[in-house]
Design a protein around this motif. Sequence first.
Motif, PDB file in Angstrom:
ATOM      1  N   GLY A  71       0.944  -1.313   0.038  1.00  0.00           N
ATOM      2  CA  GLY A  71       0.008  -0.080   0.057  1.00  0.00           C
ATOM      3  C   GLY A  71       1.057   1.118  -0.014  1.00  0.00           C
ATOM      4  O   GLY A  71       0.325   2.414  -0.002  1.00  0.00           O
ATOM      5  N   ARG A  72       2.156   1.131   0.099  1.00  0.00           N
ATOM      6  CA  ARG A  72       2.981   2.303   0.280  1.00  0.00           C
ATOM      7  C   ARG A  72       4.164   1.988  -0.931  1.00  0.00           C
ATOM      8  O   ARG A  72       4.605   1.071  -1.504  1.00  0.00           O
ATOM      9  CB  ARG A  72       3.844   2.239   1.378  1.00  0.00           C
ATOM     10  N   GLY A  73       4.687   3.284  -1.303  1.00  0.00           N
ATOM     11  CA  GLY A  73       5.962   3.077  -2.077  1.00  0.00           C
ATOM     12  C   GLY A  73       5.595   2.507  -3.667  1.00  0.00           C
ATOM     13  O   GLY A  73       4.584   2.918  -4.185  1.00  0.00           O
ATOM     14  N   GLN A  74       6.439   1.585  -3.808  1.00  0.00           N
ATOM     15  CA  GLN A  74       6.593   0.850  -5.040  1.00  0.00           C
ATOM     16  C   GLN A  74       5.731  -0.428  -4.986  1.00  0.00           C
ATOM     17  O   GLN A  74       5.565  -1.153  -6.129  1.00  0.00           O
ATOM     18  CB  GLN A  74       7.919   0.646  -5.539  1.00  0.00           C
ATOM     19  N   SER A  75       5.191  -0.642  -3.937  1.00  0.00           N
ATOM     20  CA  SER A  75       4.293  -1.786  -3.611  1.00  0.00           C
ATOM     21  C   SER A  75       3.017  -1.684  -4.094  1.00  0.00           C
ATOM     22  O   SER A  75       2.531  -0.567  -4.114  1.00  0.00           O
ATOM     23  CB  SER A  75       4.285  -2.385  -2.168  1.00  0.00           C
ATOM     24  N   ASP A  76       2.227  -3.043  -4.368  1.00  0.00           N
ATOM     25  CA  ASP A  76       1.115  -2.877  -4.739  1.00  0.00           C
ATOM     26  C   ASP A  76      -0.082  -2.248  -3.707  1.00  0.00           C
ATOM     27  O   ASP A  76       0.385  -2.252  -2.501  1.00  0.00           O
ATOM     28  CB  ASP A  76       0.440  -4.195  -5.234  1.00  0.00           C
ATOM     29  N   TRP A  77      -1.315  -1.793  -4.027  1.00  0.00           N
ATOM     30  CA  TRP A  77      -2.064  -1.624  -3.264  1.00  0.00           C
ATOM     31  C   TRP A  77      -3.214  -2.791  -3.175  1.00  0.00           C
ATOM     32  O   TRP A  77      -3.261  -3.476  -3.988  1.00  0.00           O
ATOM     33  CB  TRP A  77      -2.967  -0.221  -3.579  1.00  0.00           C
ATOM     34  N   LEU A  78      -3.627  -3.005  -1.963  1.00  0.00           N
ATOM     35  CA  LEU A  78      -4.480  -4.218  -1.478  1.00  0.00           C
ATOM     36  C   LEU A  78      -5.966  -3.841  -2.250  1.00  0.00           C
ATOM     37  O   LEU A  78      -6.519  -2.837  -2.326  1.00  0.00           O
ATOM     38  CB  LEU A  78      -4.707  -4.443  -0.291  1.00  0.00           C
ATOM     39  N   ARG A  79      -6.477  -5.046  -2.930  1.00  0.00           N
ATOM     40  CA  ARG A  79      -7.862  -4.814  -3.378  1.00  0.00           C
ATOM     41  C   ARG A  79      -8.897  -4.726  -2.238  1.00  0.00           C
ATOM     42  O   ARG A  79      -9.923  -3.912  -2.253  1.00  0.00           O
ATOM     43  CB  ARG A  79      -8.113  -5.985  -4.163  1.00  0.00           C
ATOM     44  N   ASP A  80      -8.525  -5.223  -1.021  1.00  0.00           N
ATOM     45  CA  ASP A  80      -9.409  -5.175   0.136  1.00  0.00           C
ATOM     46  C   ASP A  80      -8.728  -4.314   1.052  1.00  0.00           C
ATOM     47  O   ASP A  80      -7.851  -4.831   1.922  1.00  0.00           O
ATOM     48  CB  ASP A  80      -9.834  -6.436   0.866  1.00  0.00           C
ATOM     49  N   PRO A  81      -8.974  -3.101   1.392  1.00  0.00           N
ATOM     50  CA  PRO A  81      -8.422  -2.323   2.529  1.00  0.00           C
ATOM     51  C   PRO A  81      -8.541  -2.795   4.037  1.00  0.00           C
ATOM     52  O   PRO A  81      -7.645  -2.571   4.764  1.00  0.00           O
ATOM     53  CB  PRO A  81      -9.084  -1.087   2.459  1.00  0.00           C
ATOM     54  N   ALA A  82      -9.212  -3.719   4.122  1.00  0.00           N
ATOM     55  CA  ALA A  82      -9.131  -4.390   5.415  1.00  0.00           C
ATOM     56  C   ALA A  82      -8.140  -5.283   5.716  1.00  0.00           C
ATOM     57  O   ALA A  82      -7.751  -5.591   7.098  1.00  0.00           O
ATOM     58  CB  ALA A  82     -10.432  -5.409   5.786  1.00  0.00           C
ATOM     59  N   GLY A  83      -7.418  -5.553   4.635  1.00  0.00           N
ATOM     60  CA  GLY A  83      -5.872  -6.152   4.895  1.00  0.00           C
ATOM     61  C   GLY A  83      -4.706  -5.383   5.312  1.00  0.00           C
ATOM     62  O   GLY A  83      -3.685  -5.819   5.670  1.00  0.00           O
TER      63      GLY A  83
END
Length: 318
Positions: A71-83
């Motif tokens: 969810g930060r920087g160069q990483s992917d964002w989660l499809r489910d924000p509960a994660g």
Amino acid sequence: MTEPTLHFTPCEDAAGGHRMAWWQWGDATASRVVVCVHGLTRQGRDFDELAKALVVHAGGSVRVVCPDVVGRGQSDWLRDPAGYQIPVYAADMLALLAQLHREQPIATLDYVGTSMGGLIGMVLAGNRELPLPAPIRRLVLNDVGPALDPDALRRIGAYVGQGGRYASMADAAAALWSLSATFGPHTSAQWAELSRHMVAPSAQRNADGSGKVDADAAPGDGPFVLHYDPAIAVPLRAFTPESTAQAETVMWALYDAITAQTLLLRGAQSDLLRPATAAAMTQRGPRATLVEFEGVGHAPTLVVPDQYGAITSFLFSP
């Protein structure tokens, strides 16, 4: 080495998985590994000055790894924000450590965690059933403990996820400073360097909601947007006094189980890590050694020589 190399680790989740980015400094073949994990809204390039100091101190024979938590920087964002919670982050760190160990067996493992990164570190170091490739030998907790001040959590929750769009890097740096004055004094050059990795040109952000950086898109000169998924705020705002108390009980149990030699850093004016909590951490569990920095709140940025020097001395002392 003046710049780190960027790598990725595949991580599992209920929605099909995601990639976590990480920055590597030093010798990829070294058996000594130091993992440095950032705070809630930050990213792995926060540790540039510390990483360079560690590599120099080790004569190059250390592998310093600084992940961008999902969810930060160069990483992917989660499809489910509960994660966006500590158990998922800790699982991602286990996947990263397993990958590092496959690439080059880890003989010595140290861990540095700022704020949220420190909570992740307590989970890894305090749960002896986790499949770490090597025990965490030395643990640095930067301005964080098992108990967090509720007012400070509300302060942080008030701005996390509010987004931001900036016409220039100078505008972005100024806006970020207005939220980060508790970090303590910094020169203009230090703050510009810290801010440089906190935003991304909007042209490089995919429009599919994944948050992935599109390296083929022209970066342009702006506008710039914050590097993190605004949805990281969703679980934070769902906390209740009851769930916070339960989490505190769990974190104290994890802290008390830590056997790694532990250094606790605290901004002397921190509103998140209360003096009483810091004092208790020196008396129970691993009985952390406490070092405080005057004129600093939450959290020391570790770009000042006396701050990163304290960590370097601790990790390399006999």
